[in-house]
Enzyme design. Structure first.
Site, PDB file in Angstrom:
ATOM      1  N   GLY A  25       0.586  -1.140  -0.143  1.00  0.00           N
ATOM      2  CA  GLY A  25      -0.071   0.242   0.227  1.00  0.00           C
ATOM      3  C   GLY A  25       0.829   1.142   0.536  1.00  0.00           C
ATOM      4  O   GLY A  25       0.136   2.381  -0.571  1.00  0.00           O
ATOM      5  N   THR A  26       1.394   1.341   0.630  1.00  0.00           N
ATOM      6  CA  THR A  26       2.910   2.589   0.855  1.00  0.00           C
ATOM      7  C   THR A  26       3.428   2.274  -1.051  1.00  0.00           C
ATOM      8  O   THR A  26       3.413   3.893  -1.373  1.00  0.00           O
ATOM      9  CB  THR A  26       3.761   2.009   1.802  1.00  0.00           C
ATOM     10  OG1 THR A  26       3.525   1.926   3.338  1.00  0.00           O
ATOM     11  CG2 THR A  26       5.191   3.352   1.604  1.00  0.00           C
ATOM     12  N   GLN A  66      -7.851   1.918   4.792  1.00  0.00           N
ATOM     13  CA  GLN A  66      -8.841   1.276   5.914  1.00  0.00           C
ATOM     14  C   GLN A  66     -10.020   1.406   5.677  1.00  0.00           C
ATOM     15  O   GLN A  66     -10.709   0.300   7.135  1.00  0.00           O
ATOM     16  CB  GLN A  66      -8.548   2.599   6.888  1.00  0.00           C
ATOM     17  CG  GLN A  66      -7.168   2.348   7.923  1.00  0.00           C
ATOM     18  CD  GLN A  66      -6.866   1.397   9.145  1.00  0.00           C
ATOM     19  OE1 GLN A  66      -7.659   0.636   9.013  1.00  0.00           O
ATOM     20  NE2 GLN A  66      -5.797   1.394   8.962  1.00  0.00           N
ATOM     21  N   SER A  78      -4.035  -1.451   0.435  1.00  0.00           N
ATOM     22  CA  SER A  78      -3.047  -2.086   0.911  1.00  0.00           C
ATOM     23  C   SER A  78      -3.603  -3.729   1.707  1.00  0.00           C
ATOM     24  O   SER A  78      -4.616  -3.326   2.458  1.00  0.00           O
ATOM     25  CB  SER A  78      -2.378  -1.760   2.094  1.00  0.00           C
ATOM     26  OG  SER A  78      -1.259  -2.798   2.789  1.00  0.00           O
ATOM     27  N   ALA A  79      -3.802  -4.944   1.436  1.00  0.00           N
ATOM     28  CA  ALA A  79      -4.325  -5.819   0.680  1.00  0.00           C
ATOM     29  C   ALA A  79      -4.486  -6.460   2.551  1.00  0.00           C
ATOM     30  O   ALA A  79      -5.070  -6.843   2.984  1.00  0.00           O
ATOM     31  CB  ALA A  79      -4.002  -7.183  -0.008  1.00  0.00           C
ATOM     32  N   HIS A  80      -3.422  -6.221   3.523  1.00  0.00           N
ATOM     33  CA  HIS A  80      -3.257  -7.194   4.453  1.00  0.00           C
ATOM     34  C   HIS A  80      -4.239  -5.846   5.502  1.00  0.00           C
ATOM     35  O   HIS A  80      -4.952  -6.768   7.247  1.00  0.00           O
ATOM     36  CB  HIS A  80      -1.365  -6.585   4.945  1.00  0.00           C
ATOM     37  CG  HIS A  80      -1.481  -5.530   5.538  1.00  0.00           C
ATOM     38  ND1 HIS A  80      -1.592  -4.888   7.126  1.00  0.00           N
ATOM     39  CD2 HIS A  80      -0.915  -4.689   4.755  1.00  0.00           C
ATOM     40  CE1 HIS A  80      -0.254  -3.349   6.864  1.00  0.00           C
ATOM     41  NE2 HIS A  80      -0.176  -3.949   5.699  1.00  0.00           N
ATOM     42  N   CYS A  86       4.652   7.916  24.319  1.00  0.00           N
ATOM     43  CA  CYS A  86       4.997   6.956  25.564  1.00  0.00           C
ATOM     44  C   CYS A  86       5.246   5.583  24.721  1.00  0.00           C
ATOM     45  O   CYS A  86       6.487   5.117  25.438  1.00  0.00           O
ATOM     46  CB  CYS A  86       4.062   7.088  26.427  1.00  0.00           C
ATOM     47  SG  CYS A  86       3.385   8.102  27.285  1.00  0.00           S
TER      48      CYS A  86
END
Length: 479
Positions: free
Chosen positions: A69-70, A177, A194-196, A320
């Protein structure tokens, strides 16, 4: 173990696993070759492209598969900017885009281009009119995610797309998303996924470039995937990605209703069970499976570790939990509390029993972390004006406090989130109503969390001024 981090990567869908295994024996050959094995591979690739295009709502020849996807985002942004370089070098993005989009914007700036970053409100959504005013005559490309990856807020894509159409500017939508929940509405020009994220295998992305959108491939041009995605296609993974996308979209309407009921339960009950907790993101226009909340006086990393020990996998945008010790750019842009941030994103099939067990475990986890840090669930109210709060500070010596001419000064330099806010909560009761506390802090998260604490606890945040080290944050006690 309950996996509640589907927004990072969804578990492999059963349909994806079946399709992957079935295509391993048929999809290994070069689909560009004319012999039998190549033709079989080409048939699988073409069928996967048609299935994915149907799920996206585009033509098969508008869609190419990428290695992630990136990579789809980077190729889409670079190609669209290059295709419209005669128009200008101006790029518009929202302040809460995924890091892949923001990194592409930074690279564009480094190469001499200009970037406008459209702010968002406290829910995480852009205002469509404000976005429209950012478009200029030299704007080459606009980018807007369909839904936010950290808080789940859906963006007004259709409205922004209409503004872009009127201005003659192509809109690239990062749909990573939301694509598993259905096609993205509106007149967008480019889209990435993005497939995952929807239960397909990792290592498969998709890039859609509508017919008529100017696009020029950057870098060496390969003969595969219309020249837009170089390298040998991973056909078994592509087949699994397309099959799982159709499967999850087919069940999306029913599953969305079920998961939304579960996340509604989390949104309602977490603030009741865990004092001093703020649920962030739009309560209505949001993804059905995702809820994010932040709790005062806790270390996000400790909360995540304890939840993991209790059998729950969640994620966080808190500084954090970050190696950079800077809060999430999404939470920062929204102006909401970042400390103690927890993102719960439920995968398909999550049960009500799992959510109830999470609600049973969470209060004890937060209380334990607060106790270890010297804070308590009622730290804000105890510090509101009681002698006990002042006695606690004197007894613990947890902050260096100096009574100068006027304000009470708390030296929290060198302390990381959530300690500056804890120190503020402990000493606010030492000044009369109308009195001032100044917190000295050099933690980046304090810039976000001290104003957020003031809003949650009914105190007045005056502002930030530079100090010899870090910054001075001024707070007036109202309650």
């Amino acid at each position: 173990m309950s996996y509640f981090d589907a927004a990072s990567s969804a578990p492999l869908h059963p349909v994806a696993r079946q399709a992957l295994q079935a295509s391993l024996d048929e999809g290994w050959a070069d689909p560009a070759r004319l012999y039998r094995e190549g033709r079989r591979a080409r048939m699988l690739l073409d069928a996967a492209r048609e299935a994915a295009a149907q799920a996206v709502g585009c033509r098969p020849d508008e869609l190419v598969f990428t290695s992630s996807g990136t990579r789809a985002v980077h190729s889409g942004v670079a190609g669209a900017l290059a295709g419209r370089r005669r128009v200008g070098g101006h790029l518009v993005v929202s302040a809460v885009e995924h890091s892949s989009v923001l990194h592409a914007a930074e690279a564009h700036e480094a190469a001499g281009g200009s970037v406008s970053r459209v702010p968002v409100g406290r829910t995480g959504a852009v205002d469509a009119d404000t976005y429209g005013t950012a478009l200029r005559t030299d704007t080459a490309l606009a980018c807007l995610q369909s839904a936010n990856h950290e808080v789940g807020t859906e963006q007004p894509v259709a409205e922004v797309a209409e503004s872009c159409r009127a201005a003659g500017v192509p809109l690239l939508v990062d749909a990573a998303q939301s694509l598993g929940w259905g096609p993205v509405p509106g007149g967008w020009s480019l889209l990435t996924g993005s497939a995952h994220k929807w239960g397909g295998p990792a290592g498969v992305g998709l890039l859609v470039v509508r017919k008529g959108a100017r696009f020029a491939v950057r870098g060496p041009v390969d003969e595969r995937e219309s020249g837009r995605a170089p390298g040998f296609e991973n056909i078994p993974a592509i087949v699994a990605a397309a099959a799982s996308l159709r499967a999850v979209q087919g069940a999306a309407a029913e599953e969305a209703v079920r998961l939304r009921a579960l996340t509604d339960r989390l949104r309602e009950r977490v603030p009741l069970l865990v004092p001093d907790t703020e649920v962030v993101g739009d309560p209505v226009r949001r993804l059905p499976h995702l809820v994010t909340f932040s709790s005062l006086y806790v270390d996000g990393e400790s909360v995540l570790s304890e939840l993991d020990r209790a059998g729950f996998s969640v994620s966080s945008g808190s500084s954090c939990t970050s190696s950079t010790l800077t809060p999430s750019h999404v939470l920062k842009a929204m102006g909401v509390l970042s400390e103690g941030n927890v993102r719960v994103s439920l995968p398909v099939g999550t049960t009500a029993e799992e959510v109830e067990r999470f609600l049973g475990v969470l209060p004890g986890v937060v209380a334990e972390v607060r106790a270890k840090l010297g804070a308590h669930t009622n730290a804000g109210s105890r510090a509101g004006g009681s002698e006990e709060a002042a006695a606690e500070v004197a007894a613990t010596g947890s902050a260096e406090v100096a009574r100068e001419a006027g304000p009470l000064v708390v030296d929290a330099l060198g302390k990381r989130c959530p300690l500056p806010v804890i120190e503020l909560a402990k000493v606010i009761g030492r000044v009369p109503v109308g009195g001032t506390v100044v917190v000295l802090a050099d933690d980046e998260a304090a810039r976000l969390d001290i104003p957020a604490w003031c809003e949650m606890r009914g105190q007045r945040y005056v502002g930030e001024t530079p100090a010899a080290r870090g910054s001075a944050y001024e707070v007036i006690r109202l309650a």
